[in-house]
Motif scaffolding. Structure first.
Motif, short mmCIF file in Angstrom:
data_model
loop_
_atom_site.label_atom_id
_atom_site.label_comp_id
_atom_site.label_asym_id
_atom_site.label_seq_id
_atom_site.Cartn_x
_atom_site.Cartn_y
_atom_site.Cartn_z
N GLU A 1 0.83 -1.21 0.00
CA GLU A 1 0.00 0.00 0.00
C GLU A 1 0.86 1.26 0.00
N TRP A 2 1.96 1.24 0.75
CA TRP A 2 2.85 2.39 0.81
C TRP A 2 3.41 2.71 -0.57
N ARG B 1 2.17 2.03 -3.52
CA ARG B 1 1.10 2.59 -4.37
C ARG B 1 0.83 4.05 -3.99
N TYR B 2 0.73 4.31 -2.71
CA TYR B 2 0.46 5.66 -2.21
C TYR B 2 1.59 6.62 -2.58
N LYS C 1 1.66 7.50 -6.27
CA LYS C 1 0.61 8.47 -6.63
C LYS C 1 0.99 9.88 -6.21
#
Length: 107
Positions: A89-90, A92-93, A96
């Protein structure tokens, strides 16, 4: 750091630090390593450790050191799975946000 550090990010950071030691590590050392990344007090760290223990992401055991018991924390199999999720998740975040910042250059 000017950015707020929420509970999930604190959990991810602590799990990442503890995971570096296969046999586990103790609270003071965790605090010192986390402080290399973010400013954190011991009064903030210990509730994070208790939450991760309650969520079965960390196991706790005591070991004698210089005549005193020292509490050690070790990542469980559930903790490893959670750490992998946080890391995924990190990335991907961060990708972005980095993309957003790069898109603003020159405006």
């Amino acid at each position: 750091m000017v950015f707020n550090t929420g509970a999930a990010l604190l959990d991810a950071i602590v799990l990442a630090v503890v995971s570096k030691e296969p046999e586990g590590t103790y609270g003071y050392k965790i605090t010192q390593e986390v402080r290399q990344v973010i400013e954190l007090s011991e009064s903030t760290l210990y509730p994070v450790l208790r939450r991760l223990q309650k969520d079965e992401c960390l196991e706790v055991y005591d070991m004698e050191c210089a005549g005193r018991n020292r509490r050690y924390y070790k990542v469980t199999s559930r903790g490893w799975a959670q750490l992998q999720l946080y890391e995924s998740e990190w990335h991907r975040y961060a990708d972005k946000i980095t993309g957003l910042f790069k898109g603003r250059i020159g405006l």
